[in-house]
Design a protein around this motif. Structure first.
Motif, short mmCIF file in Angstrom:
data_model
loop_
_atom_site.label_atom_id
_atom_site.label_comp_id
_atom_site.label_asym_id
_atom_site.label_seq_id
_atom_site.Cartn_x
_atom_site.Cartn_y
_atom_site.Cartn_z
N ASP A 33 0.86 -1.18 0.00
CA ASP A 33 0.00 0.00 0.00
C ASP A 33 0.90 1.23 0.00
O ASP A 33 1.55 1.53 1.00
N VAL A 34 0.92 1.92 -1.12
CA VAL A 34 1.80 3.08 -1.30
C VAL A 34 1.03 4.35 -0.92
O VAL A 34 -0.05 4.60 -1.43
N ALA A 78 7.02 7.86 -2.74
CA ALA A 78 6.62 7.08 -3.92
C ALA A 78 7.38 7.49 -5.16
O ALA A 78 7.63 6.67 -6.05
N ASP A 79 7.76 8.75 -5.26
CA ASP A 79 8.45 9.23 -6.45
C ASP A 79 9.85 8.66 -6.59
O ASP A 79 10.38 8.57 -7.70
N HIS A 80 10.47 8.27 -5.46
CA HIS A 80 11.87 7.83 -5.52
C HIS A 80 12.08 6.41 -5.00
O HIS A 80 12.86 5.65 -5.55
N PHE A 92 -0.49 -7.33 -5.33
CA PHE A 92 -1.19 -6.07 -5.57
C PHE A 92 -0.35 -4.91 -5.05
O PHE A 92 0.09 -4.93 -3.90
N ALA A 93 -0.15 -3.93 -5.90
CA ALA A 93 0.45 -2.66 -5.49
C ALA A 93 -0.65 -1.61 -5.56
O ALA A 93 -1.23 -1.38 -6.62
N ILE A 94 -0.97 -1.01 -4.41
CA ILE A 94 -2.12 -0.11 -4.30
C ILE A 94 -1.67 1.33 -4.12
O ILE A 94 -0.75 1.62 -3.34
N LEU A 95 -2.32 2.22 -4.85
CA LEU A 95 -2.09 3.66 -4.71
C LEU A 95 -3.47 4.32 -4.64
O LEU A 95 -4.10 4.57 -5.67
N SER A 96 -3.94 4.59 -3.43
CA SER A 96 -5.29 5.13 -3.27
C SER A 96 -5.24 6.61 -2.92
O SER A 96 -4.67 6.99 -1.90
N ALA A 119 -1.95 -3.62 -10.31
CA ALA A 119 -1.91 -2.33 -9.64
C ALA A 119 -3.34 -1.83 -9.48
O ALA A 119 -4.14 -1.91 -10.42
N ILE A 120 -3.66 -1.33 -8.30
CA ILE A 120 -4.98 -0.73 -8.05
C ILE A 120 -4.76 0.74 -7.75
O ILE A 120 -4.03 1.09 -6.81
N VAL A 121 -5.39 1.59 -8.55
CA VAL A 121 -5.20 3.04 -8.41
C VAL A 121 -6.55 3.72 -8.28
O VAL A 121 -7.46 3.47 -9.09
N SER A 122 -6.70 4.57 -7.26
CA SER A 122 -7.91 5.39 -7.15
C SER A 122 -7.50 6.85 -7.10
O SER A 122 -6.43 7.20 -6.60
#
Length: 212
Positions: A33-34, A78-80, A92-96, A119-122
């Motif tokens: 979870d990112v 997250a950027d680096h 799963f890599a999540i970015l909510s 990848a799950i992105v919201s």
């Protein structure tokens, strides 16, 4: 537009995307979870679905709260810092609700697709009709329930619409496996509705992606 399987569950009005995101995660999966904040989603996934969860969060306050909940969370950007994770190391890599707050959304999405099998992105949809109307009528950056900040104190630096995100998936070679557009208090638009309707009516969107 293709038909997508998706969740239509209602959630807390402050984070109506979390029920949908959780609905896409398989029980027992390895999850990253990112931008996990205080670990609300990660704790839910571990409790309800028995996932092997890890989190990365920029703010020290968020890290402290998540660790206090017994979660495995480290401080990172997250950027680096995603570049240090091995390929396909998570299911799963999540970015909510975090993509719009990153400096380089494309690089972040590419890393998510590399790190996770899915990848799950919201994200909030800046193309929603209410935002368009406020810009047109008031001539000022809009403040809404999903975008509650003023232009000078917002953590969001790269607003996007659903159309913009679709274009980004094409550029990054991501395949869309499922998608849900949310409006009102967590209601889901019809899966058969065309993309233009999603882009105007949807207040938030959740996409499940994989590398093509």
């Amino acid at each position: 537009m293709s038909e997508f399987p998706g969740a239509t569950m209602r959630a807390d009005p402050d984070r109506v995307d979390l029920d949908v995101v959780a609905g896409f995660v398989a029980p027992g999966a390895r999850v990253l979870d990112v931008g996990c904040g205080d670990g609300e989603l990660l704790l839910r996934l571990e409790t309800e679905k028995g996932v092997d969860g890890r989190g990365i969060e920029l703010s020290q306050k968020g890290v402290n709260e998540a660790v206090g909940r017994g979660l495995s969370v480290v401080q990172g950007d997250a950027d680096h810092d995603l570049a240090t994770y091995p390929d396909q190391s998570f299911d799963f890599a999540i970015l909510s609700q975090t993509l719009q707050a990153t400096h380089n959304p494309r690089t972040v999405l590419e890393n998510l697709l590399r790190i996770g099998r899915k990848a799950i992105v919201s994200f909030p949809n800046f193309g929603h009709w209410r935002i368009r109307a406020k810009l047109l009528l008031n001539g000022r950056m809009p403040i809404t329930e999903n975008l509650p900040y003023r232009w000078y104190n917002t953590p969001n630096i790269h607003f996007c619409t659903i159309y913009d995100f679709l274009a980004l998936t094409e550029e990054t070679g991501a395949g869309i496996e499922a998608a849900v557009a949310l409006y009102g208090r967590g209601r889901a638009l019809s899966e058969r509705a065309p993309w233009p309707v999603w882009n105007i009516i949807g207040e938030q969107a959740v996409f499940v992606l994989s590398k093509r």
